[in-house]
Design a protein around this motif. Structure first.
Motif, PDB file in Angstrom:
ATOM      1  N   THR A   1       0.804  -1.232   0.000  1.00 33.07           N
ATOM      2  CA  THR A   1       0.000   0.000   0.000  1.00 33.07           C
ATOM      3  C   THR A   1       0.831   1.274   0.000  1.00 33.07           C
ATOM      4  N   ILE A   2       2.136   1.134   0.036  1.00 34.95           N
ATOM      5  CA  ILE A   2       2.972   2.341   0.173  1.00 34.95           C
ATOM      6  C   ILE A   2       2.705   3.334  -0.951  1.00 34.95           C
ATOM      7  N   GLN A   3       2.588   4.604  -0.586  1.00 30.47           N
ATOM      8  CA  GLN A   3       2.275   5.646  -1.561  1.00 30.47           C
ATOM      9  C   GLN A   3       3.555   6.363  -1.970  1.00 30.47           C
ATOM     10  N   SER A   4       3.484   7.039  -3.088  1.00 31.75           N
ATOM     11  CA  SER A   4       4.725   7.585  -3.641  1.00 31.75           C
ATOM     12  C   SER A   4       5.325   8.666  -2.744  1.00 31.75           C
ATOM     13  N   HIS A   5       4.456   9.484  -2.071  1.00 32.87           N
ATOM     14  CA  HIS A   5       5.045  10.522  -1.213  1.00 32.87           C
ATOM     15  C   HIS A   5       5.748   9.891  -0.007  1.00 32.87           C
ATOM     16  N   GLN A   6       5.230   8.731   0.416  1.00 28.09           N
ATOM     17  CA  GLN A   6       5.881   8.034   1.534  1.00 28.09           C
ATOM     18  C   GLN A   6       7.242   7.496   1.097  1.00 28.09           C
ATOM     19  N   THR A   7       7.255   6.892  -0.089  1.00 30.78           N
ATOM     20  CA  THR A   7       8.517   6.395  -0.624  1.00 30.78           C
ATOM     21  C   THR A   7       9.524   7.528  -0.719  1.00 30.78           C
TER      22      THR A   7
ATOM     23  N   PHE B   1      15.278  10.384   3.610  1.00 26.09           N
ATOM     24  CA  PHE B   1      15.929  10.016   4.869  1.00 26.09           C
ATOM     25  C   PHE B   1      17.132   9.104   4.595  1.00 26.09           C
ATOM     26  N   ILE B   2      16.909   8.133   3.719  1.00 20.23           N
ATOM     27  CA  ILE B   2      17.986   7.194   3.394  1.00 20.23           C
ATOM     28  C   ILE B   2      19.182   7.943   2.812  1.00 20.23           C
ATOM     29  N   HIS B   3      18.890   8.952   1.975  1.00 17.44           N
ATOM     30  CA  HIS B   3      19.991   9.697   1.358  1.00 17.44           C
ATOM     31  C   HIS B   3      20.853  10.408   2.382  1.00 17.44           C
ATOM     32  N   THR B   4      20.232  10.897   3.443  1.00 16.13           N
ATOM     33  CA  THR B   4      21.052  11.566   4.454  1.00 16.13           C
ATOM     34  C   THR B   4      21.773  10.557   5.354  1.00 16.13           C
ATOM     35  N   HIS B   5      21.441   9.283   5.249  1.00 10.97           N
ATOM     36  CA  HIS B   5      22.091   8.253   6.073  1.00 10.97           C
ATOM     37  C   HIS B   5      22.630   7.131   5.187  1.00 10.97           C
ATOM     38  N   LYS B   6      23.071   7.478   3.982  1.00  8.63           N
ATOM     39  CA  LYS B   6      23.305   6.395   3.014  1.00  8.63           C
ATOM     40  C   LYS B   6      24.502   5.517   3.347  1.00  8.63           C
TER      41      LYS B   6
ATOM     42  N   ASN C   1      25.017   4.559   6.441  1.00 10.26           N
ATOM     43  CA  ASN C   1      24.700   3.955   7.736  1.00 10.26           C
ATOM     44  C   ASN C   1      24.155   2.534   7.543  1.00 10.26           C
ATOM     45  N   HIS C   2      24.935   1.583   7.930  1.00  4.63           N
ATOM     46  CA  HIS C   2      24.611   0.168   7.785  1.00  4.63           C
ATOM     47  C   HIS C   2      23.216  -0.166   8.308  1.00  4.63           C
ATOM     48  N   TYR C   3      22.891   0.380   9.478  1.00  8.45           N
ATOM     49  CA  TYR C   3      21.631  -0.016  10.120  1.00  8.45           C
ATOM     50  C   TYR C   3      20.410   0.594   9.426  1.00  8.45           C
ATOM     51  N   VAL C   4      20.589   1.790   8.876  1.00 11.98           N
ATOM     52  CA  VAL C   4      19.472   2.394   8.144  1.00 11.98           C
ATOM     53  C   VAL C   4      19.217   1.582   6.874  1.00 11.98           C
ATOM     54  N   ILE C   5      20.283   1.218   6.210  1.00 16.58           N
ATOM     55  CA  ILE C   5      20.146   0.383   5.008  1.00 16.58           C
ATOM     56  C   ILE C   5      19.522  -0.966   5.371  1.00 16.58           C
ATOM     57  N   GLN C   6      19.983  -1.526   6.476  1.00 18.00           N
ATOM     58  CA  GLN C   6      19.434  -2.801   6.953  1.00 18.00           C
ATOM     59  C   GLN C   6      17.931  -2.681   7.199  1.00 18.00           C
ATOM     60  N   HIS C   7      17.557  -1.582   7.841  1.00 20.56           N
ATOM     61  CA  HIS C   7      16.146  -1.352   8.181  1.00 20.56           C
ATOM     62  C   HIS C   7      15.265  -1.368   6.936  1.00 20.56           C
ATOM     63  N   PHE C   8      15.677  -0.583   5.942  1.00 20.46           N
ATOM     64  CA  PHE C   8      14.809  -0.444   4.772  1.00 20.46           C
ATOM     65  C   PHE C   8      15.025  -1.532   3.727  1.00 20.46           C
TER      66      PHE C   8
ATOM     67  N   ASN D   1      14.713  11.599  12.810  1.00 19.49           N
ATOM     68  CA  ASN D   1      14.966  12.965  12.360  1.00 19.49           C
ATOM     69  C   ASN D   1      13.642  13.703  12.362  1.00 19.49           C
ATOM     70  N   LEU D   2      13.604  14.802  13.047  1.00 18.38           N
ATOM     71  CA  LEU D   2      12.436  15.655  12.931  1.00 18.38           C
ATOM     72  C   LEU D   2      12.897  16.946  12.272  1.00 18.38           C
ATOM     73  N   ASP D   3      12.308  17.267  11.135  1.00 16.85           N
ATOM     74  CA  ASP D   3      12.683  18.476  10.409  1.00 16.85           C
ATOM     75  C   ASP D   3      11.644  19.555  10.635  1.00 16.85           C
TER      76      ASP D   3
END
Ligand code: ATP
Ligand code: MG
Lengths: 244, 381
Positions: free
Chosen positions: B67-73, B79-84, B86-93, B188-190
C-alpha cells in the motif's frame, strides 16, 4: 524515656582525632547546652550520635537507654527516637516538604501510615506556631529556603517527629530575635519528662529562652567544664580562655 | 522504483557501522540475523483522538509494501539519502517495510493527545517506521508507545518527521520490550520556520540500545527541545546521541538528557548542539547527566557544541556521579529507610525530564526505577 550516656568517647575524621575521651550524661527530660569555640568538635559529637559515616568512633561508647547505638544504622537510630537538627540542612528539590515529613513519620509508625488529613492538620498547626508560610508545605524540601527558614523547618520536623532525644546543632545561628523566639517556643513545646535534648550553641541569648538544666564547655575535643545555666552567663562575660 | 530496489543500486553498497563520539558498541550486536518478510504487529490509539483527526481531514494509515504511496517512498528515500552510509538504516529499509504515517493538514489543531500504541509480536528481527507530517499552522501532541512483545532478538525503529511553517509538535516516544533485545533507533524531525518541536524519549529497552536522534531547525525562529530519560538495569547497555542542528537564524534548542544506572548497566550519552554559519542569533543549551546508582555501572556523557557562527549563545552542563551522600544522610537521619531514601534522590534527579511525560508514561518509568532499586548499590550505607 531517653537517657544518653557517653563514656570515654574518642572520634576521628579521616584519621585525625577530633574527640578525645568525651563523657556526658543526659537524664530523662533534661536539656543540656554544649558550648565552645569554633572547631572544637561540637558538630563532630552531634554527628557521631546520629551516625554520620564520616566520623569513626575509635574508643568508648554511646548508650541510649542502656543500648549501645554505635552498631545501629542511621535510619534505625532515627526510628529509635534520635533526631539531629543539622547546622547546615541540605536541599532536596524532588520531594515536597510535606511528603518528606509524612514519609519520615510513616517510617516510624511501621506499617500503619499516619492518615493524611490528621498529618496535614498537625503540620499546619505546627507551621502556625513557627510562623512558617503555609505555601512551604508544597515547596521542595528546604529548596531555596533562607538560612533562618531552614532552621525553622528543622524545628518543624522536630515537632512532627517527636523524638525522645534531640540534638540541635546551632539551631539559633543566623536567626534574628523574632525568629529565635519562635524557634525557642517550638523547642519549649517539646519539653517533657520523655524528651531529652542537647543544644549546641555559641550564644547565651538562646539560653534565655530555652533554659538548660546543664551547660557543658567543650575545648579541643574534650568537655572541660560542666555547670548550671550560670556557667553560660559567666562565659558571656569572660570568654572561654579565662574560664578554664 | 521501490525502496528495496533503490537500495540494491551501487550507491548504497558497502555502508559502514556508524561511529559516534564517546559511544562504544559491538556492531554485530545490532545486526539482523535473518531477513524478515512479514512483520507481525498492530496499532491502536484512543478513539477520541482518531475521530478528531479524521473529522479535521487528517490521516493515520498503515504503511506496508503493497500500500505504500509515492510521497511516503519519497520521504523515506530522502531520509535514506542523508544516512546512506549507515549500515543499520540500510538494513532497516532492506526489510519488508512496515509502519504508520500520521498526517495533520494545514491550519488544523488537534486538541486531544493521540496515544499511539504499537505492539510488535515478531519472533525474528523486526523493523518499524513512523512518518509524521504536520501542515502549516497545525498542532498535535502524540504519545507514542512501542511495545516489542515477541521473542525477537533484534529490532530497528526509525522515525521521520517533517513540520511545515509555524506548526507545533509535542512527541513522546516510549519503547518497552519483554525479552532481551538489541535495538537500533534513528530519528529525524525536520522543522521549517517558526515551529516548535518537543521530543521526549524514554527507551526502556532491556538489553542493548544504539540510538541517534536529531531535530533539524531548518527555518528561522524555530525552537527544538529534546529530552531523554533512560534507566539502565541489570546489564543493559545504551549508547545514545541526541542532536539539534541549527540551520537557520534565531533558532533555539534545549537538550536535556538524564540516565539512571542501576546494576551493572552501561550508558554513553552524546549531545550535540550544531550551529552552522549563517544561523546567527541562535541559542543552543544542553544538559546531560548520569546518576550511577548500581554497584558496577559505567557511564559517560559527551556534550559537544559545534559552532560556526559568532553571534550565538551556547552552553552545556554535564555530570556523571552518584547521588549526594549528604542528601542521603539527611533523609536517613529522619528515619526514612535506605531503599526509600535512595529512590527519593533518584526521582529528584530525573524530575526535570520526568515532568515532560504524561502520567501513563511516568508510571512506566517509576516501575523501571522500582525494579532497579532492588539491585545492589555502591554507597556502603
Ligand atoms: N567532615 C570533616 N572532614 C574533615 N575534617 C572535619 C570534618 N568535620 C569536622 N572536621 C574537623 O574537626 C574539627 C572539629 O569540627 P566540628 O565541626 O566538630 O567543630 P565545631 O565545634 O562544631 O565548630 P563550629 O563551632 O565552627 O561549628 C575541626 O578541626 C574540623 O576541621
Ligand atoms: Mg559545628
Amino acid at each position: 524515656m531517653a537517657e544518653l550516656v557517653i563514656r570515654h568517647l574518642s572520634v576521628a575524621v579521616q584519621d585525625k582525632m577530633i574527640l578525645d575521651d568525651v563523657n556526658l550524661n543526659i537524664h530523662d527530660g533534661e536539656i543540656h547546652a554544649l558550648m565552645g569555640p569554633n572547631g572544637t568538635g561540637k558538630s563532630t559529637l552531634s554527628e557521631t550520635i546520629m551516625g554520620n559515616p564520616r566520623y569513626k568512633i575509635t574508643d568508648g561508647k554511646i548508650l541510649m537507654d542502656g543500648r549501645n547505638i554505635a552498631k545501629m544504622k542511621i535510619d534505625e537510630r532515627a526510628r529509635a527516637g534520635i533526631f539531629l537538627a543539622m547546622q547546615y540542612p541540605v536541599e532536596v528539590a524532588g520531594i515536597t516538604n510535606a511528603d518528606f515529613i509524612h514519609s519520615a513519620m510513616n517510617a516510624r509508625t511501621g506499617n500503619q501510615n499516619v492518615p493524611v488529613l490528621q498529618f496535614l492538620d498537625q503540620l499546619h498547626q505546627n507551621m502556625e506556631i513557627l510562623n512558617i508560610d503555609p505555601a512551604y508545605t508544597d515547596r521542595g524540601l528546604n529548596k531555596d529556603f533562607s538560612g533562618g527558614e531552614k532552621k525553622r523547618n528543622e524545628i518543624l520536623q522536630l515537632m512532627m517527629l517527636k523524638p525522645t532525644l534531640a540534638i540541635l546543632d546551632e539551631i539559633d545561628s543566623g536567626l534574628d530575635i523574632d525568629a529565635l523566639k519562635v524557634v525557642a517556643k517550638g523547642i519549649n513545646s517539646m519539653r517533657d519528662r520523655k524528651f531529652s535534648c542537647l543544644m549546641v550553641t555559641h550564644y547565651q541569648r538562646l539560653l534565655n529562652y530555652v533554659v538548660p538544666d546543664v551547660v557543658h564547655i567543650m575545648m579541643n575535643g574534650r568537655i572541660v567544664k560542666t555547670g548550671g545555666p550560670k556557667l553560660a552567663m559567666d562565659l558571656e562575660n569572660t570568654g572561654y580562655e579565662k574560664l578554664i | 522504483m521501490s525502496i528495496k530496489k533503490v537500495l540494491k543500486t551501487a550507491e548504497f553498497q558497502h555502508p559502514h557501522f556508524p561511529k559516534y563520539l564517546g559511544i562504544h558498541y559491538t556492531p554485530e550486536d545490532f545486526d539482523f540475523h535473518s531477513d524478515q518478510n512479514t512483520c507481525d504487529w498492530k496499532w491502536h490509539a484512543n478513539q477520541n483522538a482518531i475521530a478528531e483527526i479524521k473529522a479535521k481531514g487528517g490521516q493515520i494509515s498503515r504503511i506496508d509494501a503493497c500500500t505504500i504511496q509515492s510521497h511516503q517512498t519519497q520521504e523515506i528515500l530522502n531520509f535514506i539519502h542523508t544516512h546512506k552510509k549507515n549500515h543499520y538504516v540500510i538494513q532497516h529499509f532492506s526489510q519488508q517495510i512496515s509502519g504508520l504515517e500520521v498526517i495533520i493538514p494545514e491550519n488544523t489543531i488537534i486538541q486531544k493527545p493521540l496515544n499511539l500504541n504499537i505492539d510488535v509480536f515478531n519472533q525474528l528481527s523486526s523493523n518499524y517506521s513512523l512518518l509524521l507530517n504536520l501542515g502549516t499552522n497545525s498542532r498535535i501532541t502524540i504519545n507514542q508507545q512501542v511495545i516489542i512483545a515477541g521473542q525477537a532478538s533484534n529490532a530497528s525503529l526509525i522515525m521521520i518527521g517533517s513540520q511545515n511553517d509555524n506548526s507545533q509538535l509535542k512527541l513522546t516516544t516510549t519503547i518497552l520490550n519483554h525479552s532481551n533485545l538489541n535495538l537500533v533507533l534513528f530519528g529525524n524531525l525536520d522543522a521549517a520556520r517558526d515551529c516548535q518541536t518537543v521530543w521526549s524519549l524514554t527507551p526502556g529497552i532491556h538489553g542493548g540500545l544504539l540510538g541517534d536522534v536529531a531535530i533539524n531547525l531548518n527555518g528561522q525562529g524555530s525552537f527544538g527541545r529534546l529530552n531523554v530519560l533512560k534507566t539502565g538495569t541489570v546489564s543493559d547497555h545504551c549508547g545514545l546521541q541526541a542532536s539539534v542542528n541549527h540551520y537557520a537564524p534565531h533558532t533555539k534548542s534545549r537538550i536535556n538528557m538524564r540516565g539512571v544506572l542501576f546494576g551493572k548497566s552501561k550508558v554513553n550519552f552524546t549531545s550535540i548542539g550544531n550551529i552552522v554559519k549563517g544561523a546567527s542569533g541562535s541559542d543552543a543549551q544542553q544538559e546531560s547527566r548520569l546518576m550511577t546508582v548500581g554497584e558496577t555501572t559505567h557511564g559517560t556523557v559527551n556534550p559537544v557544541l559545534l559552532i560556526d557562527e559568532n553571534d550565538v549563545n551556547a552552553g552545556h552542563a554535564a555530570s556523571v556521579g552518584q547521588y549526594d551522600l549528604d542528601e542521603l544522610y539527611y533523609l536517613l537521619s529522619r528515619g526514612i529507610p535506605i531503599m526509600q531514601a535512595r529512590k527519593i534522590l533518584v526521582y529528584d534527579f530525573i524530575s526535570p525530564v520526568m515532568q515532560e511525560f504524561d502520567k501513563r508514561i511516568q508510571k512506566i518509568i517509576t516501575a523501571a526505577i522500582e525494579m532497579g532499586s532492588g539491585e545492589s548499590f555502591n554507597d556502603n550505607l
